[in-house]
Scaffold this active site. Structure first.
Site, PDB file in Angstrom:
ATOM      1  N   LYS A   1       0.827  -1.200   0.000  1.00  0.00           N
ATOM      2  CA  LYS A   1       0.000   0.000   0.000  1.00  0.00           C
ATOM      3  C   LYS A   1       0.868   1.259   0.000  1.00  0.00           C
ATOM      4  O   LYS A   1       2.063   1.223   0.289  1.00  0.00           O
ATOM      5  CB  LYS A   1      -0.946   0.007   1.208  1.00  0.00           C
ATOM      6  CG  LYS A   1      -1.975  -1.111   1.160  1.00  0.00           C
ATOM      7  CD  LYS A   1      -2.873  -0.989  -0.059  1.00  0.00           C
ATOM      8  CE  LYS A   1      -3.992  -2.006  -0.072  1.00  0.00           C
ATOM      9  NZ  LYS A   1      -3.548  -3.404  -0.148  1.00  0.00           N
TER      10      LYS A   1
HETATM   11  N1  T4K Z   1      -9.583  -3.937   0.774  1.00  0.00           N
HETATM   12  C1  T4K Z   1      -9.008  -3.689  -0.408  1.00  0.00           C
HETATM   13  C2  T4K Z   1      -9.730  -2.873  -1.417  1.00  0.00           C
HETATM   14  C3  T4K Z   1      -7.718  -4.186  -0.679  1.00  0.00           C
HETATM   15  O1  T4K Z   1      -7.130  -3.947  -1.871  1.00  0.00           O
HETATM   16  C4  T4K Z   1      -7.067  -4.945   0.305  1.00  0.00           C
HETATM   17  C5  T4K Z   1      -5.747  -5.494   0.051  1.00  0.00           C
HETATM   18  C6  T4K Z   1      -7.717  -5.162   1.537  1.00  0.00           C
HETATM   19  C7  T4K Z   1      -8.991  -4.635   1.737  1.00  0.00           C
HETATM   20  C8  T4K Z   1      -7.098  -5.949   2.648  1.00  0.00           C
HETATM   21  O2  T4K Z   1      -5.970  -5.311   3.200  1.00  0.00           O
HETATM   22  P1  T4K Z   1      -5.037  -6.121   4.230  1.00  0.00           P
HETATM   23  O3  T4K Z   1      -5.904  -6.930   5.136  1.00  0.00           O
HETATM   24  O4  T4K Z   1      -4.088  -6.962   3.400  1.00  0.00           O
HETATM   25  O5  T4K Z   1      -4.328  -5.023   5.005  1.00  0.00           O
HETATM   26  C9  T4K Z   1      -2.086  -7.613  -2.852  1.00  0.00           C
HETATM   27  C10 T4K Z   1      -2.004  -7.323  -1.373  1.00  0.00           C
HETATM   28  O6  T4K Z   1      -1.442  -8.426  -0.683  1.00  0.00           O
HETATM   29  C11 T4K Z   1      -3.332  -6.968  -0.767  1.00  0.00           C
HETATM   30  O7  T4K Z   1      -3.072  -6.449   0.525  1.00  0.00           O
HETATM   31  C12 T4K Z   1      -4.013  -5.918  -1.619  1.00  0.00           C
HETATM   32  N2  T4K Z   1      -5.294  -5.524  -1.117  1.00  0.00           N
HETATM   33  C13 T4K Z   1      -4.174  -6.450  -3.020  1.00  0.00           C
HETATM   34  C14 T4K Z   1      -4.817  -5.436  -3.927  1.00  0.00           C
HETATM   35  O8  T4K Z   1      -2.893  -6.735  -3.555  1.00  0.00           O
HETATM   36  P2  T4K Z   1      -1.699  -9.948  -4.153  1.00  0.00           P
HETATM   37  O9  T4K Z   1      -2.043 -11.300  -3.724  1.00  0.00           O
HETATM   38  O10 T4K Z   1      -2.079  -9.501  -5.501  1.00  0.00           O
HETATM   39  O11 T4K Z   1      -0.189  -9.732  -4.183  1.00  0.00           O
HETATM   40  P3  T4K Z   1       1.051  -9.744  -3.239  1.00  0.00           P
HETATM   41  O12 T4K Z   1       0.790  -9.007  -2.001  1.00  0.00           O
HETATM   42  O13 T4K Z   1       1.536 -11.116  -3.067  1.00  0.00           O
HETATM   43  O14 T4K Z   1       2.093  -8.977  -4.165  1.00  0.00           O
HETATM   44  C15 T4K Z   1       1.741  -7.992  -5.114  1.00  0.00           C
HETATM   45  C16 T4K Z   1       3.006  -7.462  -5.783  1.00  0.00           C
HETATM   46  O15 T4K Z   1       3.742  -6.725  -4.832  1.00  0.00           O
HETATM   47  C17 T4K Z   1       3.924  -8.510  -6.333  1.00  0.00           C
HETATM   48  O16 T4K Z   1       4.291  -8.159  -7.653  1.00  0.00           O
HETATM   49  C18 T4K Z   1       5.153  -8.491  -5.434  1.00  0.00           C
HETATM   50  C19 T4K Z   1       5.092  -7.144  -4.759  1.00  0.00           C
HETATM   51  N3  T4K Z   1       5.508  -7.232  -3.355  1.00  0.00           N
HETATM   52  C20 T4K Z   1       4.653  -7.761  -2.440  1.00  0.00           C
HETATM   53  C21 T4K Z   1       5.023  -7.842  -1.125  1.00  0.00           C
HETATM   54  C22 T4K Z   1       4.082  -8.440  -0.112  1.00  0.00           C
HETATM   55  C23 T4K Z   1       6.761  -6.782  -2.989  1.00  0.00           C
HETATM   56  O17 T4K Z   1       7.537  -6.322  -3.842  1.00  0.00           O
HETATM   57  N4  T4K Z   1       7.130  -6.840  -1.669  1.00  0.00           N
HETATM   58  C24 T4K Z   1       6.318  -7.355  -0.712  1.00  0.00           C
HETATM   59  O18 T4K Z   1       6.672  -7.370   0.484  1.00  0.00           O
HETATM   60  O19 T4K Z   1      -2.403  -8.963  -3.044  1.00  0.00           O
END
Ligand code: T4K
Length: 391
Positions: free
Chosen positions: A194
């Protein structure tokens, strides 16, 4: 996966690379917590972070949580919504919005969206209100504010709480006022991906003193200010290390917005005139954090489907994401029980989810990378005509 002999980018370009801010300041804060040996349970860094978020949003209370998903659950319970109640939510969102409710027995009922803003269609929300409806949960998707006036009028008319999933919207405004102060409560996410991150984290922001007090107790085993058990609760507090990251990231907020805004402009320039492709605009006359660059590809006009462009980008190491496809109503467990969760088809959500694609932004990339990404997209679009080969 596409077969691209030589990717344009040697290293992957991510959507959602974390913004860390000044690493020295971060380590100073973490060392301070280690020196104090006060690591969690409402420590000084958490209290400072909460005060900063409250000041930034102009809201009276900020109650941090371990993530936004749990924040939505606590806010819903603190607003009096119970298991078995229905809450109307847009289907065009990350599945966490719906799962947060479903997981605690509240029934998410999906409404369609306005295609231009991507947010809840107020007229459709009203048609879905029935005898079991006990709340509305709007989503400021990609930082685009909901029709807050329209939803607030509905909430007042039907006497139900209005919550906002503001996971994407820190630093954004509605009619010039910061997101965070609207409805019964708004919930931010500070997940690593975020705009402002705390590794993992969230916050419930509200002007309702009683809701804040209930939420504060619920996130800590139901304990009240005198440390007595005032009701049921869970453990959903933020720890000091997370708050250290949040405070450090907040110090970089203005420069992050500037970088994101510039990147957004470069994408707009780079894709101008490409038939069937557009960069989704931010809300006119509002402040935005520009954390998401989302393009739409209209397959009929462009002559190529979004998924094909996505595959080509992945082949060049551009890790674009299909946020948010499909709509939640087509995810399990909801699609198996549409009569309970989505009594009507959601044509505008389905049209939008078929077109959207999120592209990398943030401080790790600049004009050179964006120009390369736009060139890949231009070459993928037959309607744009042949261009010079990339590799
Ligand atoms: N409501 C809305 C509208 C949301 O978009 C979200 C979360 C929530 C509620 C819930 O929030 P939290 O309970 O999580 O606080 C990602 C995020 O994990 C997720 O939090 C987010 N929305 C969503 C839109 O995107 P994924 O499964 O697509 O991807 P992720 O996190 O494995 O990685 C996304 C990209 O970011 C990758 O290309 C790699 C990069 N990345 C990720 C992480 C975690 C990094 O470079 N470093 C990192 O540490 O969900």
């Amino acid at each position: 996966m596409p077969s691209t002999a030589t990717p344009l980018f040697a290293e992957p370009l991510h959507v959602g690379l974390p913004n860390v801010g000044d690493r020295v300041r971060l380590m100073e804060r973490i060392n301070g917590a280690l020196d104090r040996l006060w690591l969690t349970n409402n420590g000084p860094l958490v209290r400072e972070f909460e005060a900063r978020i409250a000041a930034l949003t102009g809201a009276r209370h900020c109650v941090t949580t371990c993530n936004a998903t749990t924040g939505i659950q606590i806010a819903a319970k603190a607003a009096g919504i119970r298991a078995g109640d229905e809450v109307i939510v847009p289907s065009f969102t990350w599945v966490a919005t719906a799962h947060a409710l479903e997981w605690i027995g509240i029934v998410p009922v999906f409404c369609d969206v306005d295609e231009e803003t991507g947010t809840a269609d107020v007229a459709h929300v009203e048609r879905l209100i029935g005898p079991n409806t006990r709340g509305i949960l709007g989503v400021h998707v990609f930082g685009y504010p909901c029709d807050i006036e329209g939803l607030s009028a509905l909430a007042r008319r039907y006497g139900i709480p209005l919550l906002f999933d503001a996971a994407h919207a820190l630093g954004c405004t509605y009619r010039g006022r910061p997101i965070g102060g609207f409805g019964s409560a708004e919930i931010f996410s500070f997940h690593a991906t975020k705009f402002i991150n705390t590794f993992e984290g969230g916050a419930i922001v509200t002007n309702d003193d009683e809701l804040a007090e209930r939420a504060r107790a619920m996130r800590q085993q139901g304990l009240d200010a005198e440390h007595r058990v005032a009701g049921p609760g869970t453990v959903a507090r933020m720890n000091e290390i997370c708050a250290a990251m949040g405070l450090t990231a907040l110090e970089a907020m203005d420069s992050l917005i500037e970088v994101n805004r510039r990147n957004h402009g470069h994408y707009e320039e780079g894709l101008a005139g490409v038939a069937g492709v557009r960069v989704r605009p931010m809300a006119p006359d509002e402040h935005a954090n520009y954390q998401y660059v989302v393009i739409e590809i209209d397959a009929e006009v462009a002559g190529v489907h979004r998924d094909v462009v996505n595959d080509i980008l992945l082949g060049h190491n551009v890790l674009s994401r299909r946020y948010f496809d499909p709509g939640c109503h087509l995810d399990e467990p909801y699609r198996s029980n549409t009569s309970r969760h989505a009594p009507l088809p959601l044509p505008r959500t389905e049209a939008l989810t078929d077109r959207v694609l999120s592209l990398p932004t943030g401080p790790a990339i600049g004009p050179a990378e964006i120009s390369g990404i736009c060139e890949i997209i231009r070459q993928a679009v037959p309607a744009y005509g042949p261009a010079e080969a990339l590799v």
